[in-house]
Design a protein around this motif. Sequence first.
Motif, PDB file in Angstrom:
ATOM      1  N   ASP A   1       0.875  -1.225  -0.047  1.00 38.83           N
ATOM      2  CA  ASP A   1      -0.099  -0.124  -0.091  1.00 38.83           C
ATOM      3  C   ASP A   1       0.820   1.325  -0.077  1.00 38.83           C
ATOM      4  N   GLU A   2       0.991   2.118  -1.070  1.00 34.68           N
ATOM      5  CA  GLU A   2       1.918   3.039  -1.335  1.00 34.68           C
ATOM      6  C   GLU A   2       1.396   4.404  -0.579  1.00 34.68           C
ATOM      7  N   LYS A   3       0.297   4.417   0.298  1.00 31.54           N
ATOM      8  CA  LYS A   3       0.062   5.831   0.963  1.00 31.54           C
ATOM      9  C   LYS A   3       0.724   5.436   2.362  1.00 31.54           C
ATOM     10  N   TYR A   4       1.326   4.567   2.600  1.00 28.19           N
ATOM     11  CA  TYR A   4       2.029   4.323   3.963  1.00 28.19           C
ATOM     12  C   TYR A   4       3.405   4.392   3.772  1.00 28.19           C
ATOM     13  N   ARG A   5       4.327   5.022   4.669  1.00 30.34           N
ATOM     14  CA  ARG A   5       5.903   5.182   4.483  1.00 30.34           C
ATOM     15  C   ARG A   5       6.398   4.324   5.362  1.00 30.34           C
ATOM     16  N   ILE A   6       5.741   3.183   6.299  1.00 25.70           N
ATOM     17  CA  ILE A   6       6.596   2.313   7.167  1.00 25.70           C
ATOM     18  C   ILE A   6       6.022   1.145   7.293  1.00 25.70           C
ATOM     19  N   VAL A   7       4.613   0.928   7.483  1.00 27.25           N
ATOM     20  CA  VAL A   7       4.086  -0.310   7.664  1.00 27.25           C
ATOM     21  C   VAL A   7       3.280  -1.033   6.398  1.00 27.25           C
ATOM     22  N   SER A   8       3.691  -0.747   5.448  1.00 32.65           N
ATOM     23  CA  SER A   8       2.806  -1.410   4.182  1.00 32.65           C
ATOM     24  C   SER A   8       3.467  -2.875   4.202  1.00 32.65           C
ATOM     25  N   ASP A   9       4.485  -3.345   4.511  1.00 30.01           N
ATOM     26  CA  ASP A   9       4.783  -4.781   4.411  1.00 30.01           C
ATOM     27  C   ASP A   9       4.104  -5.407   6.003  1.00 30.01           C
ATOM     28  N   TRP A  10       4.022  -4.762   6.995  1.00 27.80           N
ATOM     29  CA  TRP A  10       3.419  -5.309   8.041  1.00 27.80           C
ATOM     30  C   TRP A  10       1.758  -5.546   7.617  1.00 27.80           C
ATOM     31  N   LYS A  11       1.186  -4.645   7.060  1.00 29.57           N
ATOM     32  CA  LYS A  11      -0.088  -4.556   6.186  1.00 29.57           C
ATOM     33  C   LYS A  11      -0.409  -5.870   5.367  1.00 29.57           C
ATOM     34  N   PHE A  12       0.650  -6.048   4.653  1.00 32.43           N
ATOM     35  CA  PHE A  12       0.716  -7.179   3.680  1.00 32.43           C
ATOM     36  C   PHE A  12       0.563  -8.480   4.470  1.00 32.43           C
ATOM     37  N   PHE A  13       1.098  -8.684   5.371  1.00 33.34           N
ATOM     38  CA  PHE A  13       1.342 -10.073   6.057  1.00 33.34           C
ATOM     39  C   PHE A  13      -0.018 -10.329   6.727  1.00 33.34           C
ATOM     40  N   ILE A  14      -0.581  -9.219   7.336  1.00 34.45           N
ATOM     41  CA  ILE A  14      -2.041  -9.335   7.900  1.00 34.45           C
ATOM     42  C   ILE A  14      -2.894  -9.628   6.684  1.00 34.45           C
ATOM     43  N   GLU A  15      -2.845  -8.924   5.400  1.00 34.93           N
ATOM     44  CA  GLU A  15      -3.848  -9.245   4.500  1.00 34.93           C
ATOM     45  C   GLU A  15      -3.566 -10.651   3.985  1.00 34.93           C
ATOM     46  N   ALA A  16      -2.152 -11.065   3.728  1.00 29.64           N
ATOM     47  CA  ALA A  16      -1.998 -12.312   3.064  1.00 29.64           C
ATOM     48  C   ALA A  16      -2.274 -13.727   4.123  1.00 29.64           C
ATOM     49  N   LEU A  17      -1.653 -13.523   5.194  1.00 27.18           N
ATOM     50  CA  LEU A  17      -1.883 -14.463   6.254  1.00 27.18           C
ATOM     51  C   LEU A  17      -3.157 -14.581   7.054  1.00 27.18           C
ATOM     52  N   ILE A  18      -3.622 -13.525   7.436  1.00 21.50           N
ATOM     53  CA  ILE A  18      -4.954 -13.491   8.132  1.00 21.50           C
ATOM     54  C   ILE A  18      -6.185 -13.537   7.285  1.00 21.50           C
ATOM     55  N   LEU A  19      -6.164 -12.432   6.490  1.00 18.30           N
ATOM     56  CA  LEU A  19      -7.499 -12.294   5.635  1.00 18.30           C
ATOM     57  C   LEU A  19      -7.538 -13.399   4.213  1.00 18.30           C
ATOM     58  N   ASP A  20      -6.320 -13.697   3.730  1.00 20.63           N
ATOM     59  CA  ASP A  20      -6.149 -14.607   2.538  1.00 20.63           C
ATOM     60  C   ASP A  20      -6.010 -15.949   3.066  1.00 20.63           C
ATOM     61  N   ASN A  21      -5.477 -16.224   4.417  1.00 26.52           N
ATOM     62  CA  ASN A  21      -5.208 -17.606   4.898  1.00 26.52           C
ATOM     63  C   ASN A  21      -4.011 -18.225   3.971  1.00 26.52           C
ATOM     64  N   CYS A  22      -2.973 -17.554   3.715  1.00 25.20           N
ATOM     65  CA  CYS A  22      -1.897 -18.151   2.832  1.00 25.20           C
ATOM     66  C   CYS A  22      -1.446 -19.028   3.712  1.00 25.20           C
ATOM     67  N   SER A  23      -0.600 -20.063   3.242  1.00 26.40           N
ATOM     68  CA  SER A  23       0.281 -20.911   4.246  1.00 26.40           C
ATOM     69  C   SER A  23       1.509 -20.292   4.308  1.00 26.40           C
ATOM     70  N   PHE A  24       1.899 -20.854   5.701  1.00 25.07           N
ATOM     71  CA  PHE A  24       3.280 -20.073   6.141  1.00 25.07           C
ATOM     72  C   PHE A  24       4.026 -21.447   6.626  1.00 25.07           C
ATOM     73  N   TYR A  25       5.439 -21.093   6.504  1.00 27.63           N
ATOM     74  CA  TYR A  25       6.465 -21.954   6.760  1.00 27.63           C
ATOM     75  C   TYR A  25       7.560 -21.201   7.752  1.00 27.63           C
ATOM     76  N   TYR A  26       8.041 -21.673   9.014  1.00 29.23           N
ATOM     77  CA  TYR A  26       9.031 -20.743   9.688  1.00 29.23           C
ATOM     78  C   TYR A  26      10.150 -21.651   9.980  1.00 29.23           C
ATOM     79  N   THR A  27      11.548 -21.270   9.563  1.00 26.52           N
ATOM     80  CA  THR A  27      12.738 -21.856   9.895  1.00 26.52           C
ATOM     81  C   THR A  27      13.550 -20.899  10.654  1.00 26.52           C
ATOM     82  N   ASP A  28      14.277 -21.634  11.516  1.00 23.82           N
ATOM     83  CA  ASP A  28      15.409 -20.896  12.509  1.00 23.82           C
ATOM     84  C   ASP A  28      16.620 -20.390  11.693  1.00 23.82           C
ATOM     85  N   THR A  29      16.504 -20.710  10.322  1.00 28.98           N
ATOM     86  CA  THR A  29      17.698 -20.339   9.664  1.00 28.98           C
ATOM     87  C   THR A  29      17.940 -18.936   9.718  1.00 28.98           C
TER      88      THR A  29
END
Length: 261
Positions: A155-183
Motif C-alpha cells: 500500500d503506497e500511501k504508507y511510509r513504514i508499515v505496508s509490509d506489516w499490512k501485507f502480512f495481515i492481508e496475506a496470512l490472516i485475511l487470505d489464509n496463505c500457508s506459512f512456514y518458519y525456519t530458524d535459519t
Amino acid sequence: MKLSIITVNYNDAEGLERTIQSVISQTFRDYEFIIIDGGSTDDSVDVIKKYENHIDYWVSEPDGGIYPGMNKGLRQARGEYVNYMNGGDCYHAPDVLEKIFSMNTDADIITGAHAENGLRNVGKGGVTMLDLYKWAIDHQASFIRREVARRHLYDEKYRIVSDWKFFIEALILDNCSFYYTDTIVVDVDMKGISNTNLELDRKEREKVLRELFPERILKDYQLLSSIHPDILKVAPRISKSQTIMNAVLKMTHHLLKIKGI
C-alpha cells in the motif's frame, strides 16, 4: 526460476554495495537480481554499474518512496518466490538461499530469522492475528510466492508499515500457508525509518488496523495484547463448560504459581 531478489535503494551507495556483495556471494544461483533506485544523487548508480554484470534489471528514477519502489521491482519479477533485500541489509551467510530452498516446503510464505538486533523473530510457533497485532514479521527474512505478492501489493500511501499490512492481508485475511525456519536469513540495517521513527510507525499501524477491522474486533485485540502471555498459554485448555469466572480464576491461579506467589 526459483527466486527474484528485489533491492530498493535511495542515496545509500555504501549500504547498497554491501547488499549487492551479499547477494552475488550466494552459493545458490537460481535467482534473478533486480535493483530499483529512487533517483539517487550520491554514488549509488556508479555502484550499480560496477556490478552490472550480476544484475538482471535495474533502473534509477524518482518513484515516490520505498513501497512504490518495491512494487515496481515486483512488476519486473519472474521468480516463483520474491525476497526484498533492501539497500543496507545483507544475507547473513553465503549459503542462506541454499538452505532455504533445500527445505521440503511449498508454503506461500517462508520466513526465517534475523541476526540478534533487539527485534523479535515472529512465526516460530505459527502466526496468529495477535502475533501480528503486537509485533511484525521481518519481510527481509521472508520469501513470498510471487502471485501472493502481486495479489497484495504494498500500500503506497504508507511510509513504514505496508509490509506489516501485507502480512495481515496475506496470512490472516487470505489464509496463505506459512512456514518458519530458524535459519538466520538477514542482518538488518537498523538505521531504516521503521526502526528510527517509532511514533510514525505507531500512527500508521493504528490506521491500518482501523482500515482492515471493525472496532469491535480491535477492542478484543487491545485487551488480548495487554494480557500476560502466561495466561494466554493456559487459556486454550479451559473447558467450554466452565463459567467465565472459573476461567478467570484458573488462569489467575496459573499465573500466581508461575510467579511463585
